[in-house]
Design a protein around this motif. Structure first.
Motif, short mmCIF file in Angstrom:
data_model
loop_
_atom_site.label_atom_id
_atom_site.label_comp_id
_atom_site.label_asym_id
_atom_site.label_seq_id
_atom_site.Cartn_x
_atom_site.Cartn_y
_atom_site.Cartn_z
N VAL A 7 0.85 -1.18 0.00
CA VAL A 7 0.00 0.00 0.00
C VAL A 7 0.88 1.23 0.00
O VAL A 7 1.84 1.33 0.76
CB VAL A 7 -0.91 0.01 1.25
CG1 VAL A 7 -1.72 1.29 1.31
CG2 VAL A 7 -1.82 -1.20 1.23
N LYS A 8 0.57 2.16 -0.83
CA LYS A 8 1.36 3.37 -0.94
C LYS A 8 1.13 4.26 0.29
O LYS A 8 -0.01 4.48 0.70
CB LYS A 8 0.95 4.15 -2.20
CG LYS A 8 1.81 5.35 -2.46
CD LYS A 8 1.58 5.89 -3.87
CE LYS A 8 2.81 6.61 -4.34
NZ LYS A 8 2.77 6.80 -5.79
N THR A 9 2.20 4.71 0.89
CA THR A 9 2.07 5.59 2.05
C THR A 9 2.70 6.93 1.73
O THR A 9 3.70 7.01 1.01
CB THR A 9 2.76 5.00 3.30
OG1 THR A 9 4.13 4.76 2.99
CG2 THR A 9 2.10 3.73 3.74
N VAL A 10 2.11 7.98 2.25
CA VAL A 10 2.64 9.32 2.06
C VAL A 10 2.91 9.91 3.44
O VAL A 10 2.01 10.03 4.25
CB VAL A 10 1.64 10.22 1.30
CG1 VAL A 10 2.18 11.64 1.18
CG2 VAL A 10 1.33 9.65 -0.07
N ASP A 11 4.17 10.23 3.69
CA ASP A 11 4.54 10.89 4.95
C ASP A 11 4.43 12.40 4.70
O ASP A 11 5.21 12.98 3.94
CB ASP A 11 5.97 10.51 5.32
CG ASP A 11 6.44 11.23 6.57
OD1 ASP A 11 5.66 12.01 7.15
OD2 ASP A 11 7.61 11.01 6.97
N VAL A 12 3.45 13.01 5.33
CA VAL A 12 3.16 14.40 5.01
C VAL A 12 4.02 15.37 5.83
O VAL A 12 4.03 16.56 5.58
CB VAL A 12 1.65 14.68 5.24
CG1 VAL A 12 1.35 14.86 6.72
CG2 VAL A 12 1.17 15.87 4.45
N HIS A 13 4.78 14.84 6.80
CA HIS A 13 5.43 15.71 7.77
C HIS A 13 6.92 15.38 7.90
O HIS A 13 7.29 14.40 8.55
CB HIS A 13 4.70 15.52 9.11
CG HIS A 13 5.22 16.33 10.25
ND1 HIS A 13 4.51 16.43 11.43
CD2 HIS A 13 6.34 17.07 10.42
CE1 HIS A 13 5.18 17.20 12.27
NE2 HIS A 13 6.31 17.60 11.68
N ALA A 14 7.75 16.14 7.24
CA ALA A 14 9.19 15.98 7.38
C ALA A 14 9.83 17.37 7.38
O ALA A 14 9.29 18.30 6.79
CB ALA A 14 9.76 15.13 6.25
N HIS A 15 10.94 17.48 8.08
CA HIS A 15 11.60 18.78 8.19
C HIS A 15 12.86 18.85 7.35
O HIS A 15 13.53 17.84 7.16
CB HIS A 15 12.01 19.04 9.64
CG HIS A 15 10.85 19.24 10.55
ND1 HIS A 15 10.43 20.48 10.95
CD2 HIS A 15 10.02 18.35 11.13
CE1 HIS A 15 9.39 20.36 11.74
NE2 HIS A 15 9.11 19.07 11.88
N CYS A 16 13.17 20.03 6.90
CA CYS A 16 14.48 20.23 6.31
C CYS A 16 14.88 21.68 6.49
O CYS A 16 14.04 22.55 6.77
CB CYS A 16 14.50 19.85 4.84
SG CYS A 16 13.70 21.04 3.79
N ILE A 17 16.16 21.92 6.40
CA ILE A 17 16.64 23.29 6.45
C ILE A 17 17.56 23.48 5.26
O ILE A 17 18.34 22.59 4.92
CB ILE A 17 17.35 23.60 7.80
CG1 ILE A 17 17.68 25.08 7.90
CG2 ILE A 17 18.59 22.74 8.00
CD1 ILE A 17 18.00 25.53 9.33
N VAL A 18 17.41 24.60 4.59
CA VAL A 18 18.24 24.92 3.43
C VAL A 18 19.36 25.84 3.91
O VAL A 18 19.10 26.98 4.28
CB VAL A 18 17.40 25.59 2.33
CG1 VAL A 18 18.27 26.04 1.17
CG2 VAL A 18 16.29 24.66 1.86
#
Ligand SMILES: [Zn+2]
Length: 229
Positions: A7-18
């Protein structure tokens, strides 16, 4: 896997800093050990096993009262995110960040990020330099988001106003444990009770951390507005 089917899962919440964006306001990199030069392959980068990640950017980095650095920082950040996602289109899509404290600029930034950079949504904090998202000054931004049909991801910054009282001190990192979902609850409640969501019925909002405490207390919200309209 469900019944042997992937089943395809989508993680909607991840952090990054540029880093290039952080450098505009001399913001330190909080976890330099996690720095990724470029996404190396289809299964690196999010670390959580989601088939697809969206990047959420923290707002405190972005609250500048001066529109010039805010414009520069956000241009860099959104363009770098677009590059990053273009390198791994099967893994990452990103939310745009805009300078909400300058609503007219924010509307332009949102239009550019979605239409030109092809970012997929808008990331906002739970408040903007002490002002509620329900404040009418932000109406033009919600109108644009509604027109574009994009998802808004709301990530809280915590209830910093409570911290001087000392009530969130002690064990348990309560500034995060309680402060974050509390800010989400405050922000969503104002959006409901101030009529923002009635004014913009097409808004699609995903609030981090299960929507804060609001879902558990939805019946209380209904009861209170009935009793104290
Ligand atoms: Zn988070």
């Amino acid at each position: 896997m469900i019944n042997g089917k992937r089943v395809k899962t989508v993680d909607v919440h991840a952090h990054c800093i540029v880093p290039e964006a952080a450098a505009v306001i001399n913001h330190p990199l909080e976890a330099p050990g996690l720095f990724v030069e470029q996404p190396a392959g289809p299964h690196r980068g999010d670390g959580r096993g989601g088939d697809r990640c969206r990047g959420a950017q923290h707002q405190p980095l972005l609250v500048s009262r001066n529109a010039t650095p805010a414009a520069e920082l956000i241009k860099i950040q959104n363009e770098k995110l677009a590059e990053f996602c273009a390198a791994t289109p099967d893994r990452f899509v990103a939310f745009a960040t805009v300078a909400l404290q300058h609503p007219d600029l924010a509307v332009e930034q949102l239009q550019y990020a979605i239409k030109t950079l092809e970012l997929r949504g808008l990331s906002v904090g739970g408040s903007v330099a002490g002002q509620e998202l329900a404040d009418p000054k932000f109406h033009p931004v919600w109108a644009k988001a509604e027109e574009l049909g994009i998802l808004i991801f709301m990530h809280p910054l915590g209830t910093r106003e409570l911290e001087p009282s000392g009530r969130l001190k002690g064990s348990g990192l309560l500034t995060n444990t309680i402060g974050n979902p509390l800010e989400t609850t405050i922000a969503l409640s104002h959006l409901i009770f101030e009529g923002t969501l009635d004014r913009f019925p097409g808004l699609k909002i995903c609030a981090a951390h299960g929507g804060g405490f609001l879902p558990s207390y939805a019946n209380r919200s209904d009861a209170v507005i009935t009793t104290f309209p």
